[in-house]
Motif scaffolding. Structure first.
Motif, PDB file in Angstrom:
ATOM      1  N   SER A  36       0.807  -1.215   0.000  1.00  0.00           N
ATOM      2  CA  SER A  36       0.000   0.000   0.000  1.00  0.00           C
ATOM      3  C   SER A  36       0.843   1.270   0.000  1.00  0.00           C
ATOM      4  O   SER A  36       1.955   1.290   0.532  1.00  0.00           O
ATOM      5  N   PRO A  37       0.313   2.343  -0.602  1.00  0.00           N
ATOM      6  CA  PRO A  37       1.056   3.611  -0.631  1.00  0.00           C
ATOM      7  C   PRO A  37       1.414   4.101   0.766  1.00  0.00           C
ATOM      8  O   PRO A  37       2.492   4.654   0.969  1.00  0.00           O
ATOM      9  N   ASN A  38       0.541   3.887   1.730  1.00  0.00           N
ATOM     10  CA  ASN A  38       0.838   4.323   3.101  1.00  0.00           C
ATOM     11  C   ASN A  38       2.067   3.617   3.651  1.00  0.00           C
ATOM     12  O   ASN A  38       2.924   4.235   4.277  1.00  0.00           O
ATOM     13  N   ARG A  39       2.170   2.306   3.430  1.00  0.00           N
ATOM     14  CA  ARG A  39       3.319   1.543   3.928  1.00  0.00           C
ATOM     15  C   ARG A  39       4.586   2.002   3.218  1.00  0.00           C
ATOM     16  O   ARG A  39       5.636   2.144   3.837  1.00  0.00           O
ATOM     17  N   ARG A  40       4.495   2.228   1.914  1.00  0.00           N
ATOM     18  CA  ARG A  40       5.676   2.652   1.154  1.00  0.00           C
ATOM     19  C   ARG A  40       6.165   4.008   1.640  1.00  0.00           C
ATOM     20  O   ARG A  40       7.348   4.205   1.887  1.00  0.00           O
ATOM     21  N   ILE A  41       5.250   4.944   1.767  1.00  0.00           N
ATOM     22  CA  ILE A  41       5.612   6.292   2.219  1.00  0.00           C
ATOM     23  C   ILE A  41       6.126   6.252   3.653  1.00  0.00           C
ATOM     24  O   ILE A  41       7.121   6.900   3.990  1.00  0.00           O
ATOM     25  N   LEU A  42       5.477   5.484   4.509  1.00  0.00           N
ATOM     26  CA  LEU A  42       5.898   5.362   5.904  1.00  0.00           C
ATOM     27  C   LEU A  42       7.307   4.793   5.994  1.00  0.00           C
ATOM     28  O   LEU A  42       8.146   5.302   6.744  1.00  0.00           O
ATOM     29  N   ASN A  43       7.603   3.746   5.220  1.00  0.00           N
ATOM     30  CA  ASN A  43       8.939   3.147   5.263  1.00  0.00           C
ATOM     31  C   ASN A  43      10.010   4.118   4.784  1.00  0.00           C
ATOM     32  O   ASN A  43      11.075   4.218   5.400  1.00  0.00           O
ATOM     33  N   VAL A  44       9.755   4.832   3.718  1.00  0.00           N
ATOM     34  CA  VAL A  44      10.741   5.804   3.226  1.00  0.00           C
ATOM     35  C   VAL A  44      10.953   6.912   4.257  1.00  0.00           C
ATOM     36  O   VAL A  44      12.089   7.294   4.543  1.00  0.00           O
ATOM     37  N   LEU A  80      15.230   0.522   3.064  1.00  0.00           N
ATOM     38  CA  LEU A  80      15.217   1.457   1.938  1.00  0.00           C
ATOM     39  C   LEU A  80      15.049   0.716   0.615  1.00  0.00           C
ATOM     40  O   LEU A  80      14.228   1.104  -0.224  1.00  0.00           O
ATOM     41  N   VAL A  81      15.811  -0.356   0.429  1.00  0.00           N
ATOM     42  CA  VAL A  81      15.714  -1.133  -0.814  1.00  0.00           C
ATOM     43  C   VAL A  81      14.311  -1.707  -0.981  1.00  0.00           C
ATOM     44  O   VAL A  81      13.721  -1.627  -2.065  1.00  0.00           O
ATOM     45  N   THR A  82      13.758  -2.276   0.090  1.00  0.00           N
ATOM     46  CA  THR A  82      12.414  -2.859  -0.034  1.00  0.00           C
ATOM     47  C   THR A  82      11.361  -1.776  -0.243  1.00  0.00           C
ATOM     48  O   THR A  82      10.391  -2.005  -0.969  1.00  0.00           O
ATOM     49  N   ALA A  83      11.535  -0.609   0.359  1.00  0.00           N
ATOM     50  CA  ALA A  83      10.579   0.486   0.134  1.00  0.00           C
ATOM     51  C   ALA A  83      10.604   0.930  -1.323  1.00  0.00           C
ATOM     52  O   ALA A  83       9.548   1.138  -1.931  1.00  0.00           O
ATOM     53  N   VAL A  84      11.793   1.027  -1.899  1.00  0.00           N
ATOM     54  CA  VAL A  84      11.904   1.411  -3.310  1.00  0.00           C
ATOM     55  C   VAL A  84      11.288   0.330  -4.192  1.00  0.00           C
ATOM     56  O   VAL A  84      10.577   0.628  -5.152  1.00  0.00           O
ATOM     57  N   GLN A  85      11.543  -0.938  -3.858  1.00  0.00           N
ATOM     58  CA  GLN A  85      10.935  -2.026  -4.628  1.00  0.00           C
ATOM     59  C   GLN A  85       9.420  -1.993  -4.517  1.00  0.00           C
ATOM     60  O   GLN A  85       8.716  -2.259  -5.489  1.00  0.00           O
ATOM     61  N   MET A  86       8.902  -1.677  -3.345  1.00  0.00           N
ATOM     62  CA  MET A  86       7.450  -1.583  -3.185  1.00  0.00           C
ATOM     63  C   MET A  86       6.888  -0.410  -3.984  1.00  0.00           C
ATOM     64  O   MET A  86       5.806  -0.510  -4.556  1.00  0.00           O
ATOM     65  N   ILE A  87       7.620   0.692  -4.025  1.00  0.00           N
ATOM     66  CA  ILE A  87       7.185   1.836  -4.835  1.00  0.00           C
ATOM     67  C   ILE A  87       7.123   1.432  -6.307  1.00  0.00           C
ATOM     68  O   ILE A  87       6.227   1.850  -7.033  1.00  0.00           O
ATOM     69  N   ARG A  88       8.048   0.587  -6.722  1.00  0.00           N
ATOM     70  CA  ARG A  88       8.085   0.113  -8.109  1.00  0.00           C
ATOM     71  C   ARG A  88       7.139  -1.070  -8.331  1.00  0.00           C
ATOM     72  O   ARG A  88       7.183  -1.692  -9.373  1.00  0.00           O
ATOM     73  N   HIS A  89       6.324  -1.388  -7.330  1.00  0.00           N
ATOM     74  CA  HIS A  89       5.324  -2.469  -7.396  1.00  0.00           C
ATOM     75  C   HIS A  89       5.966  -3.836  -7.587  1.00  0.00           C
ATOM     76  O   HIS A  89       5.452  -4.675  -8.331  1.00  0.00           O
ATOM     77  N   ARG A  90       7.069  -4.071  -6.923  1.00  0.00           N
ATOM     78  CA  ARG A  90       7.745  -5.369  -6.993  1.00  0.00           C
ATOM     79  C   ARG A  90       7.298  -6.233  -5.825  1.00  0.00           C
ATOM     80  O   ARG A  90       7.603  -5.945  -4.673  1.00  0.00           O
ATOM     81  N   LEU A  91       6.613  -7.298  -6.139  1.00  0.00           N
ATOM     82  CA  LEU A  91       6.142  -8.211  -5.114  1.00  0.00           C
ATOM     83  C   LEU A  91       7.310  -8.932  -4.441  1.00  0.00           C
ATOM     84  O   LEU A  91       7.191  -9.401  -3.316  1.00  0.00           O
ATOM     85  N   SER A  92       8.467  -8.979  -5.109  1.00  0.00           N
ATOM     86  CA  SER A  92       9.647  -9.636  -4.553  1.00  0.00           C
ATOM     87  C   SER A  92      10.168  -8.932  -3.302  1.00  0.00           C
ATOM     88  O   SER A  92      10.981  -9.489  -2.568  1.00  0.00           O
ATOM     89  N   ALA A  93       9.701  -7.725  -3.018  1.00  0.00           N
ATOM     90  CA  ALA A  93      10.145  -6.994  -1.829  1.00  0.00           C
ATOM     91  C   ALA A  93       9.505  -7.530  -0.550  1.00  0.00           C
ATOM     92  O   ALA A  93      10.000  -7.266   0.542  1.00  0.00           O
ATOM     93  N   VAL A  94       8.443  -8.285  -0.683  1.00  0.00           N
ATOM     94  CA  VAL A  94       7.695  -8.739   0.491  1.00  0.00           C
ATOM     95  C   VAL A  94       8.537  -9.649   1.391  1.00  0.00           C
ATOM     96  O   VAL A  94       8.565  -9.469   2.611  1.00  0.00           O
ATOM     97  N   ILE A  95       9.224 -10.618   0.813  1.00  0.00           N
ATOM     98  CA  ILE A  95      10.010 -11.574   1.610  1.00  0.00           C
ATOM     99  C   ILE A  95      11.153 -10.872   2.345  1.00  0.00           C
ATOM    100  O   ILE A  95      11.282 -11.015   3.558  1.00  0.00           O
ATOM    101  N   PRO A  96      12.027 -10.089   1.662  1.00  0.00           N
ATOM    102  CA  PRO A  96      13.100  -9.407   2.395  1.00  0.00           C
ATOM    103  C   PRO A  96      12.571  -8.447   3.465  1.00  0.00           C
ATOM    104  O   PRO A  96      13.137  -8.352   4.549  1.00  0.00           O
ATOM    105  N   TYR A  97      11.471  -7.746   3.150  1.00  0.00           N
ATOM    106  CA  TYR A  97      10.876  -6.835   4.131  1.00  0.00           C
ATOM    107  C   TYR A  97      10.409  -7.612   5.361  1.00  0.00           C
ATOM    108  O   TYR A  97      10.668  -7.206   6.495  1.00  0.00           O
TER     109      TYR A  97
END
Length: 162
Positions: free
Chosen positions: A13-21, A67-84
């Motif tokens: 979600s945008p809220n999670r992405r913005i919050l993480n950054v 930071l890396v997972t937040a950027v991946q989430m911003i780019r809509h990469r589902l692969s960020a879920v596991i590392p996060y």
């Protein structure tokens, strides 16, 4: 593919992405302020620079992953879920281990003294522990469950180019 990318956007979600950054930015600022204070002795009488250094390195690693997972989430990469998710569970375990280590004979007091200033990088993430451990565990579990649902309902395991 566009439908799947939109679904990934809902998972992360945008809220999670913005919050993480925002938390990573705040954490980096707080950590560099703490490093400056310790290095230049600004208002600190510090018992153990080694423990502070170890905690700072751990903070840098956590901030890097977030930071890396937040950027991946911003780019809509589902692969960020596991590392996060792994990082959130590791952060929770790290915080618990640091608290337990305060009681160690000899080194415990130095760890306790270093904790206040040595963990400034992850302080923003720790503030979300209103109910101890709720944010990292629920955040990780929620993302993993949603990822699983997304993979099953749409028949995709990864996003193209991931």
């Amino acid at each position: 593919m566009k439908e799947y990318d939109a679904y990934v956007g809902k998972v992360c979600s945008p809220n999670r992405r913005i919050l993480n950054v925002a938390m990573v930015c705040f954490g980096a600022y707080a950590m560099f302020s703490a490093i400056r204070s310790v290095l230049f002795g600004i208002g600190t009488e510090f018992p153990s620079h080694t423990i502070f250094g170890v905690m700072t390195v751990i903070n840098v690693l956590f901030l890097g992953v977030f930071l890396v997972t937040a950027v991946q989430m911003i780019r809509h990469r589902l692969s960020a879920v596991i590392p996060y998710s792994i990082a959130m569970v590791a952060l929770f375990a790290y915080c618990k281990l640091v608290g337990i280590s305060w009681h160690l004979t000899g080194i415990g007091l130095s760890i306790a003294a270093a904790t206040g200033i040595g963990n400034m990088g992850i302080a923003a993430f720790e503030l979300l522990f209103v109910v101890p451990g709720a944010y990292p565990i629920l955040s990780a579990a929620g993302l993993l469950l949603t990822k699983r649902f997304a993979s099953q309902s749409h028949g995709h395991q990864t996003v193209q180019g991931d």
